[in-house]
Design a protein around this motif. Structure first.
Motif, mmCIF file in Angstrom:
data_model
loop_
_atom_site.group_PDB
_atom_site.id
_atom_site.type_symbol
_atom_site.label_atom_id
_atom_site.label_comp_id
_atom_site.label_asym_id
_atom_site.label_seq_id
_atom_site.Cartn_x
_atom_site.Cartn_y
_atom_site.Cartn_z
ATOM 1 N N ILE A 1 0.850 -1.194 0.000
ATOM 2 C CA ILE A 1 0.000 0.000 0.000
ATOM 3 C C ILE A 1 0.883 1.240 0.000
ATOM 4 O O ILE A 1 2.045 1.201 0.424
ATOM 5 C CB ILE A 1 -0.926 0.047 1.238
ATOM 6 N N ARG A 2 0.387 2.328 -0.521
ATOM 7 C CA ARG A 2 1.040 3.634 -0.542
ATOM 8 C C ARG A 2 2.473 3.543 -1.057
ATOM 9 O O ARG A 2 3.457 3.796 -0.331
ATOM 10 C CB ARG A 2 1.010 4.261 0.853
ATOM 11 N N LYS A 3 2.615 3.173 -2.300
ATOM 12 C CA LYS A 3 3.931 2.967 -2.902
ATOM 13 C C LYS A 3 4.781 4.229 -2.907
ATOM 14 O O LYS A 3 6.013 4.161 -2.907
ATOM 15 C CB LYS A 3 3.763 2.460 -4.338
ATOM 16 N N GLU A 4 4.143 5.402 -2.918
ATOM 17 C CA GLU A 4 4.904 6.652 -2.948
ATOM 18 C C GLU A 4 5.704 6.888 -1.675
ATOM 19 O O GLU A 4 6.603 7.751 -1.648
ATOM 20 C CB GLU A 4 3.957 7.838 -3.196
ATOM 21 N N LEU A 5 5.423 6.113 -0.601
ATOM 22 C CA LEU A 5 6.128 6.285 0.661
ATOM 23 C C LEU A 5 7.153 5.184 0.921
ATOM 24 O O LEU A 5 7.802 5.179 1.977
ATOM 25 C CB LEU A 5 5.134 6.335 1.832
ATOM 26 N N TRP A 6 7.310 4.250 -0.016
ATOM 27 C CA TRP A 6 8.273 3.168 0.187
ATOM 28 C C TRP A 6 9.692 3.728 0.214
ATOM 29 O O TRP A 6 9.985 4.765 -0.392
ATOM 30 C CB TRP A 6 8.164 2.134 -0.925
ATOM 31 N N LEU A 7 10.578 3.038 0.924
ATOM 32 C CA LEU A 7 11.976 3.440 0.960
ATOM 33 C C LEU A 7 12.568 3.378 -0.435
ATOM 34 O O LEU A 7 12.317 2.431 -1.203
ATOM 35 C CB LEU A 7 12.769 2.532 1.903
ATOM 36 N N GLN A 8 13.361 4.372 -0.786
ATOM 37 C CA GLN A 8 14.001 4.427 -2.098
ATOM 38 C C GLN A 8 15.489 4.110 -1.954
ATOM 39 O O GLN A 8 16.182 4.718 -1.136
ATOM 40 C CB GLN A 8 13.822 5.818 -2.716
ATOM 41 N N HIS A 9 15.922 3.125 -2.756
ATOM 42 C CA HIS A 9 17.318 2.684 -2.684
ATOM 43 C C HIS A 9 18.185 3.588 -3.553
ATOM 44 O O HIS A 9 17.930 3.770 -4.738
ATOM 45 C CB HIS A 9 17.423 1.237 -3.172
ATOM 46 N N ASP A 10 19.184 4.185 -2.903
ATOM 47 C CA ASP A 10 20.082 5.090 -3.601
ATOM 48 C C ASP A 10 21.508 4.649 -3.342
ATOM 49 O O ASP A 10 22.180 5.110 -2.416
ATOM 50 C CB ASP A 10 19.852 6.525 -3.120
ATOM 51 N N GLY A 11 21.945 3.702 -4.163
ATOM 52 C CA GLY A 11 23.289 3.166 -3.986
ATOM 53 C C GLY A 11 23.360 2.318 -2.729
ATOM 54 O O GLY A 11 22.704 1.278 -2.617
ATOM 55 N N SER A 12 24.128 2.782 -1.762
ATOM 56 C CA SER A 12 24.302 2.005 -0.530
ATOM 57 C C SER A 12 23.384 2.495 0.588
ATOM 58 O O SER A 12 23.447 1.988 1.704
ATOM 59 C CB SER A 12 25.764 2.103 -0.052
ATOM 60 N N THR A 13 22.559 3.487 0.344
ATOM 61 C CA THR A 13 21.676 4.044 1.384
ATOM 62 C C THR A 13 20.230 3.998 0.930
ATOM 63 O O THR A 13 19.923 3.814 -0.254
ATOM 64 C CB THR A 13 22.061 5.500 1.700
ATOM 65 N N TYR A 14 19.346 4.165 1.920
ATOM 66 C CA TYR A 14 17.907 4.239 1.663
ATOM 67 C C TYR A 14 17.409 5.605 2.142
ATOM 68 O O TYR A 14 17.817 6.098 3.195
ATOM 69 C CB TYR A 14 17.142 3.138 2.410
ATOM 70 N N THR A 15 16.584 6.206 1.351
ATOM 71 C CA THR A 15 15.993 7.504 1.715
ATOM 72 C C THR A 15 14.488 7.342 1.900
ATOM 73 O O THR A 15 13.855 6.494 1.267
ATOM 74 C CB THR A 15 16.255 8.558 0.633
ATOM 75 N N MET A 16 13.927 8.216 2.768
ATOM 76 C CA MET A 16 12.500 8.189 3.050
ATOM 77 C C MET A 16 11.834 9.349 2.330
ATOM 78 O O MET A 16 12.148 10.518 2.596
ATOM 79 C CB MET A 16 12.242 8.305 4.565
ATOM 80 N N PRO A 17 10.946 9.072 1.400
ATOM 81 C CA PRO A 17 10.216 10.164 0.733
ATOM 82 C C PRO A 17 9.400 10.960 1.745
ATOM 83 O O PRO A 17 8.964 10.432 2.776
ATOM 84 C CB PRO A 17 9.309 9.433 -0.260
ATOM 85 N N ALA A 18 9.202 12.239 1.473
ATOM 86 C CA ALA A 18 8.434 13.091 2.374
ATOM 87 C C ALA A 18 6.987 12.624 2.423
ATOM 88 O O ALA A 18 6.384 12.306 1.403
ATOM 89 C CB ALA A 18 8.509 14.544 1.911
ATOM 90 N N ALA A 19 6.449 12.573 3.625
ATOM 91 C CA ALA A 19 5.071 12.128 3.823
ATOM 92 C C ALA A 19 4.185 13.332 4.095
ATOM 93 O O ALA A 19 4.622 14.363 4.621
ATOM 94 C CB ALA A 19 4.995 11.140 4.991
#
Length: 788
Positions: A522-540
């Protein structure tokens, strides 16, 4: 109107004439009222007041006046002291009245024992009355000890296995853990027990409510003066639980003087130092027969037990409740002969417990149902809508409370599934007892041999059968244990603030919660985004930006409240650090209901702010002093919609059991009445008062017990004191005193008032002046003859 004290528009005399009569009577009897009131108090406390009635009445009430020879001699001495002048020629005070007022000042103003001793020394040296006064506070307290009701010390096992009481009072070691009764045992000279339970007998304290002419009439208020309206809930007497209890036990309801009590308990640290681990547990009883302006008030609350520390009793609290439960069973079955000062007759008084008042962890201790795990909600029982996520157990699935045809049941926006389950079934007392019959034996105590047993599936979340089920009427009660609105509000508001402001350690929006969204698809726009070796959290949408948080802190910093409405919340806010600290439970109450609905509209999108505004409005309507049954039915439907909206906004970890419990609050209000009679605010204030009694930190329980006894005694005495400030006649916090109270003025100008400030005022426009003059002429009694 707050100043409308004499009902001059409903048949009584005018304020001016009434005040003149009062002044005349006070002047005439000024020298005699004090001693007469003290003597009246002594007669009522000793049970001798019924002797003033006819011989026929005394014959009917011969059981009410019985007292031991020792008690009779004590009251004879006090009556002699009440008739003895403080010093030759003093008509205003007797020795006893002066001492009572002196002790009252000590307790009322929280003087230390040493300061009181120093005052007695000064009075002894400076005035002739010093020879007639006691030498110390200890001696003064002993002079009045017979007016107090005392307590019983009961030894307890070190591991909370048992009480050395009743048939076990002579045992020297615990039969469960074989631990010695004594911490220090040096033979017969010095034996110190490990733990001591202070038990304050209930019978004499309830009898005194009827023996005193100041409270006997109020104990029938719920039956004789209470206005019963079909759709309104103003008092517990309007609740479904009260009325069903009367229906099931008609013999109990036929006597309006039978007492209904609420039982409350909670733990507190008596030292005021959070680094010191110590927890003692008072058990407090509140009589619900009293009118709203006295019910749940400090002077009428009764401390029945003081469970010692340093550890909380937790699941073994039943061991300490044994003396109280035995007395309650006796008061239910046999009753106790009690003298009613308002009628001059005796009656058989019976007592019942309506429900318990406690926070959610204590709910589990008293009920025997564990408030942890997948079935933490005691109302949903085995049908609780819980599931495991990566960080915790969450309670979603509130769609099951909706109508079967509701479109949200078919939506997958909530948890990725459709909802086909029905609403959880509400269990009766017989259903609960059937579940308890499957429970295995519970071993009391905290000794090392008592190993934790593995719970069987058929036992659900039950740990033990509560001792309260020994009360014959307990299984038939509509509402046995209350959900505390105070702590539910506090936890929900804390979760909202922590998530919106992204406060470390309090936010529910973490990396694990974002992974929960991916697990549920659910709510795919809030899933963690993989950026190389780190994960970022999209703004909610439910998290404020840095600029929005700064503006929000500034708004909270600027908010001001009326005196006494709330604490200084702006002082808890630090704009530079972006922190809010030192908030109390009532601060969260004000924030959730009053501040957040205004503050959030400019910082969050419409869907988020609207859902939170509706949540604050829900609690605001639920906490009203007067409730309507149809409004509660609507609130029960509204809270489900609100929780479903929040499920589409916040991550699953936001929905802990405290958020889920909000769904059951309207139904509990239908059963129990207004929440003001069933929440922990009044109990917490009472515990705060007990905390101030600690004088000797080496013996906190003893200090509290002794302080409570003398405070209880002098609170009762202060009801008879009219020429000194007491908690019964003191002015209100914001009293608008009138400087012309006893002056001969027009009736319309005799009401209490206070000008805003001194200063120069502009000339009143002619239109406003004509309106004011018209109001005076049409509302002034003295002007009526000239207007006809």
């Amino acid at each position: 109107m707050g100043s409308y004290m004499q009902w001059i528009y409903h048949g009584e005399q005018s304020q001016m004439r009434y005040d003149n009569e009062v002044i005349y009577n006070e002047d005439e009897n000024e020298e005699h009222d004090n001693d007469d009131e003290i003597q009246t108090m002594l007669e009522e406390v000793s049970g001798r007041s019924f002797a003033n009635f006819s011989d026929e009445t005394k014959t009917d009430n011969n059981m009410c006046g019985n007292m031991s020879e020792k008690e009779a001699n004590f009251f004879d001495k006090l009556l002699e002291e009440a008739e003895r002048e403080l010093n030759p020629g003093c008509k205003k005070f007797s020795k006893l009245s002066f001492l009572v007022k002196l002790l009252h000042l000590k307790v009322y103003n929280q003087w230390s024992n040493k300061s009181f001793d120093m005052l007695l020394e000064l009075l002894k040296d400076a005035f002739p009355i010093g020879e007639t006064l006691p030498k110390s506070y200890y001696d003064a307290k002993n002079m009045l000890q017979g007016l107090g009701l005392g307590y019983i010390s009961i030894h307890a096992c070190k591991n909370d296995c048992m009480l050395y009481w009743a048939e076990h009072k002579d045992r020297q070691e615990c039969p469960h853990c074989a631990t010695s009764r004594w911490k220090i045992d040096n033979g017969k000279d010095k034996k110190i027990p490990h733990k001591v339970l202070r038990y304050f007998p209930l019978k004499p304290r309830l009898q005194r409510l009827f023996m005193s002419s100041k409270t006997s009439v109020d104990m029938r208020w719920h039956k004789e003066k209470h206005l019963d309206e079909a759709n309104m809930l103003r008092h517990p007497a309007d609740s479904e639980a009260w009325k069903e209890f009367d229906k099931n036990h008609q013999w109990f309801a036929q006597e309006p003087r039978n007492i209904r009590l609420g039982l409350a308990t909670d733990g507190f640290n008596p030292f005021g130092n959070m680094s010191t681990s110590y927890s003692m547990w008072p058990v407090v009883l509140a009589p619900y027969n009293l009118p709203p302006w006295k019910c749940m008030k400090d002077p009428f609350m009764i401390m029945s037990l003081l469970i010692p520390g340093p550890q909380a009793p937790r699941k073994d609290i039943d061991v300490y409740l044994r003396p109280l439960i035995d007395e309650l069973k006796e008061l239910w079955n046999d009753g106790v002969e009690t003298f009613d000062a308002s009628t001059g007759k005796c009656f058989k008084m019976h007592v019942a417990i309506l429900w318990t008042i406690n926070d959610f962890p204590t709910y589990g201790n008293l009920s025997g149902w564990s408030t942890k795990g997948y079935m933490a909600c005691p109302t949903c029982n085995k049908d609780a809508s819980s599931q495991k996520v990566r960080s915790k157990i969450c309670y979603m699935g509130h769609r099951r409370h909706l109508e079967p045809s509701h479109s949200w049941r078919r939506s997958k926006k909530f948890d990725g599934k459709k909802e086909n389950r029905s609403k959880p079934k509400e269990l009766s007392g017989d259903d609960v007892l059937h579940q308890l019959d499957l429970l295995s034996t519970y071993r009391v105590g905290k000794h090392s041999n008592n190993k934790k047993k593995k719970r069987r599936p058929e036992e659900l979340n039950w740990v033990r059968r509560s001792i309260l089920f020994e009360l014959p009427y307990w299984k038939s009660l509509k509402l046995r244990h209350n959900l505390d609105v105070m702590h539910i509000e506090k936890n929900i508001c804390e979760s909202i603030l922590g998530t919106l402001l992204n406060i470390d350690g309090k936010t529910k929006d973490t990396h694990k919660t974002r992974q929960d969204l991916k697990d549920m698809n659910i709510r795919k726009e809030l899933w963690l985004q993989h950026d190389g070796s780190t994960y970022t959290m999209p703004a909610a949408c439910y998290v404020m930006s840095k600029k929005e948080k700064t503006e929000f802190w500034k708004f909270l910093k600027s908010v001001k409240f009326p005196d006494g409405y709330a604490s200084n919340i702006s002082g808890c806010v630090s704009v530079d650090d972006g922190k809010i600290t030192r908030l109390k439970s009532h601060d969260y109450h004000v924030l959730l209901q009053r501040v957040l609905p205004i503050a959030l509209r400019g910082f969050l999108n419409k869907d988020v702010s609207l859902a939170l505004i509706e949540l604050g409005n829900f609690f605001q309507r639920l906490c009203c002093k007067t409730l309507r049954k149809d409004d509660l039915e609507q609130l029960e439907r509204d809270i489900i919609i609100i929780l479903c909206k929040l499920e589409m906004i916040f991550p699953p970890a936001f929905f802990d059991v405290m958020v889920h419990l909000a769904a059951h609050l309207p139904r509990k209000a239908m059963y129990g009445g207004p929440v003001q009679y069933r929440w922990m605010y009044k109990i917490e204030r009472f515990l705060c008062k007990l905390k101030r009694y600690v004088r000797n930190k080496a013996r906190p329980e003893g200090s509290i017990a002794e302080g409570y006894i003398i405070d209880e005694c002098l609170t009762f005495c202060s009801m008879y004191l009219t020429d000194i400030e007491t908690r019964f006649n003191r002015e209100h916090r914001n009293d608008d005193g009138s400087s012309s109270k006893y002056e001969h003025v027009l009736d319309i100008f005799s009401k209490n008032s206070r000008p805003f400030r001194d200063g120069i005022y502009d000339v009143i426009p002619k239109k406003d002046f004509d309106m004011a003059r018209w109001y005076v002429f049409t509302n002034c009694e003295e002007a009526e003859p000239f207007l006809q």
